[in-house]
Write a protein that holds these residues in place. Structure first.
Motif, short mmCIF file in Angstrom:
data_model
loop_
_atom_site.label_atom_id
_atom_site.label_comp_id
_atom_site.label_asym_id
_atom_site.label_seq_id
_atom_site.Cartn_x
_atom_site.Cartn_y
_atom_site.Cartn_z
N SER A 12 45.70 42.04 42.57
CA SER A 12 46.89 42.33 41.77
C SER A 12 48.16 41.89 42.48
CB SER A 12 46.96 43.83 41.47
OG SER A 12 45.82 44.25 40.75
N TYR A 110 47.16 44.69 36.23
CA TYR A 110 46.90 46.10 35.94
C TYR A 110 45.40 46.40 35.99
CZ TYR A 110 51.69 46.01 34.07
OH TYR A 110 53.04 45.87 33.92
N SER A 140 47.86 53.31 36.79
CA SER A 140 47.47 51.98 36.30
C SER A 140 47.04 52.02 34.84
CB SER A 140 46.33 51.41 37.17
OG SER A 140 45.25 52.31 37.25
#
Length: 779
Positions: A12, A110, A140
């Protein structure tokens, strides 16, 4: 193992810089991250099935007993494989489902963070670490549910989910602290060896209730279930990943993980049976009144989660076995149905089941996946769903609770879930194709391959249950504290009561599917009772709380600083005064006090005069000057008592404060008389009483024998441990480092707030200029 957990977060983070690479044709490469993690955990199947438990520990905050401890046993391995395996298919599916989306890289970010958080949650062997990852899943998932942030409904759903699961996080933290207080450790493995100590403690019931609060909110148990149907506003990959195999099962995992520690007691078992039974039946009934495919799947998911809680509550070996199998069953067929629903919505632009039929003529592979998933959901042989259903019936029949009621509840639930599975998996693909869908096209391979693979696995595991029997299921049952040596899964268990119940379920459920057609009339009919639904009751409570908070705030925080100070001082006066009056040992030894000198008397009189002048003057400038006199008097008192460093600090700060006050006087409104005569008398009495109490406390402290142990400790260790010769500075910076860090954080937050206000003011000026220009143009 730590690297495996952090991989999702690292992925991420890298997307912040390399996100563009995953927006086009290379988006499919993102699926290599969960695939590599799946292969990593897959290699542990053999040692775990042989009884090995892989433990890894890394120091984090050893002084508080908090470490990054991770444990891979049968239970955590099952969840890890689901998280990464289904994650791989969801990542691949997303590359086609959201193809060309402007924020596809953000979505993958995400998903990666959520995957890492879920892995950390199921692998944690420390309750504080588990709590951290628990909260990361909530955060998240908030971004995933609210991904379509231009839609107000999506934003509301994300906030609702975060609010409900966030409350559960607080319950989990409180439970962790309480269990640590009982057992003296945060390690789950160590708690397992202290079961008798924990169960016998007077706070056992409170600890159980706190863990229940965390699990029930996360796994959408009644009455906290309503956040899950609302979360269906999220894109289909989110619904598939979070609401079929991962996030909603975090609460189930928590209950299963703590069953060997807290389970086996009547309070634990009875509560789970009641809550799970109500949830599974209540939500299954709701599937009859829904026409949106995602709504049907949402309520059937809640019902399935209720079944799992119900089975955990039964607490027998058969129940644990049924729960372990049903986790796999539900993950396979529900993920398939969600992915199929996403394809239908993506291709036809509708999820209304009353407008869907005959799609098999256009998208046959998708239809096959949906039908196979429906078969597994219904528990029709040779699917693994049939095995799971028979195990569930067997566990319910052998339970020691009210067997008849238990059997009726579970059979009714299974019948209704069969109906829901048929409506979601079969109805859209059978019958005549509506004219409005004649132009619908077949989706790409990357979209229909994942659901077809999952649906096929549901049949393969049913035909060959030995594939998951020894490698997966037995270690799970062992991790729950039951004997798994005699467990052998089979598709055929003989002609017995459970088989008869299976036939009844299939027959009645199939008949219900043919005779009860989903309709808007049914949906509108149940909408009449929305006023008493848990969601609306919660909204009413929230509105009441907001109104009560407004009244409370307006009463105590009416905009005047003097009132705030008066309330704080009054609270301290009452609290400390009560303690002093109730403390019979409170006394002041005046003989131990030093004599008062003439210099101290004169300085004190000047200080008192400055205070009175400050209070009674009508000039703000004179009040500031008088306050400066008070500050200088205190400086002199410091000098008298051999504290020149404090005196110099006080002098510098006081002088600077007076100068700053004078500089801002011109920007403040004129001096206002905001209090009448009675108010001034009230404030005078309150301040006098407060001063007397503080004086009494100071004299009592001075009367106590002087202990130099603390001073000697700092004098002896300041240079050795902190390498500082100034003891006071060393105490502030090193020995009170956490306190100083908090003070710095407060100042930083205040600075950010001031900066934000300044920027807001500049923006308002810009708006005014723009408005003036617009007015001039019109003129």
């Amino acid at each position: 193992m730590l690297i495996a957990i952090l991989t999702g977060f690292i992925f991420s983070f890298l997307l912040v810089f390399a996100g563009r690479l995953f927006k086009g044709k290379l988006a499919i490469l993102a699926s290599l991250v969960p695939l590599s993690l799946f292969l990593y955990f897959f290699q542990f199947i053999s040692p775990v099935s042989q009884g090995d438990v892989i433990v890894r520990s890394y120091e984090w905050v050893p002084s508080f007993g908090v470490d990054l401890g991770f444990k891979l046993d049968g239970l955590s391995l099952l969840f890890s494989l689901m998280i990464t395996g289904i994650g791989f298919l969801v990542f691949a599916y997303t590359s086609s489902y959201l193809k060309g989306h402007h924020y596809l890289d953000r979505f993958y970010g995400y998903l990666g963070a959520f995957m890492g958080a879920m892995l950390g949650l199921v692998l944690s062997d420390n309750m504080i670490t588990l709590f951290v990852f628990w909260e990361l899943t909530s955060i998240s998932s908030f971004f995933l549910i609210g991904f379509n942030n231009n839609n107000p409904a999506s934003r509301k759903s994300a906030l609702t989910a975060l609010g409900i699961t966030g409350i559960g996080g607080l319950f989990l933290l409180a439970g962790a602290l309480l269990l640590n207080n009982i057992s003296g450790t945060y390690s789950i493995s160590e708690m397992l060896t202290m079961r008798d100590l924990i169960v016998g403690d007077e706070f056992y019931y409170i600890a159980v209730l706190l863990l229940f609060g965390a699990a029930f909110t996360k796994s959408a148990q009644f009455p906290f279930h309503f956040w899950l149907p609302g979360a269906m506003k999220a894109p289909t990959p989110v619904s598939t990943y979070l609401h079929s195999a991962t996030m909603v099962k975090a609460g189930i995992y928590l209950l299963m993980r703590f069953t060997p520690i807290l389970g086996g007691e009547n309070f634990w078992n009875t509560t789970l049976i009641i809550v799970g039974g109500i949830t599974m039946l209540y939500s299954a009934i709701h599937t009859l009144f829904r026409t949106d495919l995602k709504g049907i799947l949402a309520y059937s998911t809640i019902s399935a989660l209720g079944i799992l809680v119900f089975l955990i509550g039964l607490g027998t070996q058969e129940a644990f076995l049924a729960a372990a199998v049903f986790i796999i069953v539900h993950a396979l067929y529900k993920a398939t149905l969600f992915l199929v629903t996403g394809i239908i919505d993506h291709q036809t632009h509708t999820r209304d089941v009353t407008r869907l039929s005959g799609l098999n003529k256009i998208m046959l592979p998708v239809g096959i996946a949906g039908i196979l998933a429906a078969i597994s959901s219904a528990g029709i042989p040779p699917s693994i769903g049939f095995v799971g259903k028979e195990l569930t019936y067997e566990a319910s029949h052998n339970s020691e609770t009210i067997v008849i009621l238990v059997m009726i509840a579970i059979v009714l639930t299974k019948i209704l879930l069969l109906y829901a599975g048929f409506v979601a998996g079969i109805k859209p693909f059978t019958g005549k194709l509506p004219e409005e869908h004649t132009n619908v096209k077949m989706p790409g391979f990357i979209m229909w391959a994942p659901p077809l693979l999952l649906a096929t696995l549901g049949i393969v595991f049913g035909v060959a249950p030995f594939l998951i029997d020894g490698p997966i299921i037995k270690p799970v049952v062992t991790a729950l504290g039951a004997d798994a040596s005699e467990i052998h899964l089979a598709l055929w268990h003989g002609f017995n009561l459970t088989f008869i119940l299976s036939l009844i379920t299939i027959g009645v459920g199939t008949a219900l599917y043919f005779f009860l057609t989903p309709s808007k009339k049914l949906e509108n009919g149940i909408a009449k009772y929305d006023s008493i639904a848990p969601e609306n009751l919660m909204i009413r409570f929230n509105n009441f709380f907001v109104e009560l908070s407004a009244l409370w705030t307006n009463f105590f925080q009416n905009g005047y600083l003097r009132n705030y100070i008066s309330i704080i001082v009054l609270f301290l006066v009452v609290l400390v005064g009560y303690i002093i009056i109730g403390n019979t040992s409170f006394s002041i030894n005046y003989d131990s006090l030093s004599r008062v000198t003439v210099y101290e008397i004169i300085t004190t009189l000047i200080l008192i005069a400055g205070i009175f002048y400050t209070v009674f003057t009508e000039s703000r400038l004179a009040a500031v000057a008088a306050m400066g006199v008070v500050g200088l008097s205190i400086c002199l008192i410091f000098v008298f008592y051999s504290a020149p460093d404090l005196a110099m600090t006080q002098f510098s700060i006081d002088t600077l404060t007076v100068i700053l006050f004078v500089l801002v006087l011109y920007k403040l409104p004129k001096y206002l008389k905001l209090s009448d005569h009675k108010t001034r008398i009230r404030d005078g009495v309150l301040s006098t009483v407060f001063g007397l109490i503080i004086t009494a406390l100071a004299l009592e402290v001075l009367s106590e024998p002087v202990s130099k142990d603390v001073g000697n400790f700092y004098a002896a260790n300041s240079y050795i441990e902190a390498h500082g010769k100034n003891v006071v500075n060393v105490i502030l910076v090193d020995f009170r480092g956490a306190d100083t860090l908090i003070e710095i954080s407060v100042l930083s937050i205040a600075a950010v707030g001031v900066f934000g206000l300044m920027k807001l003011r500049l923006k308002m000026k810009d708006r005014m200029r723009y408005t003036d220009r617009k007015t001039d143009t019109k003129k």
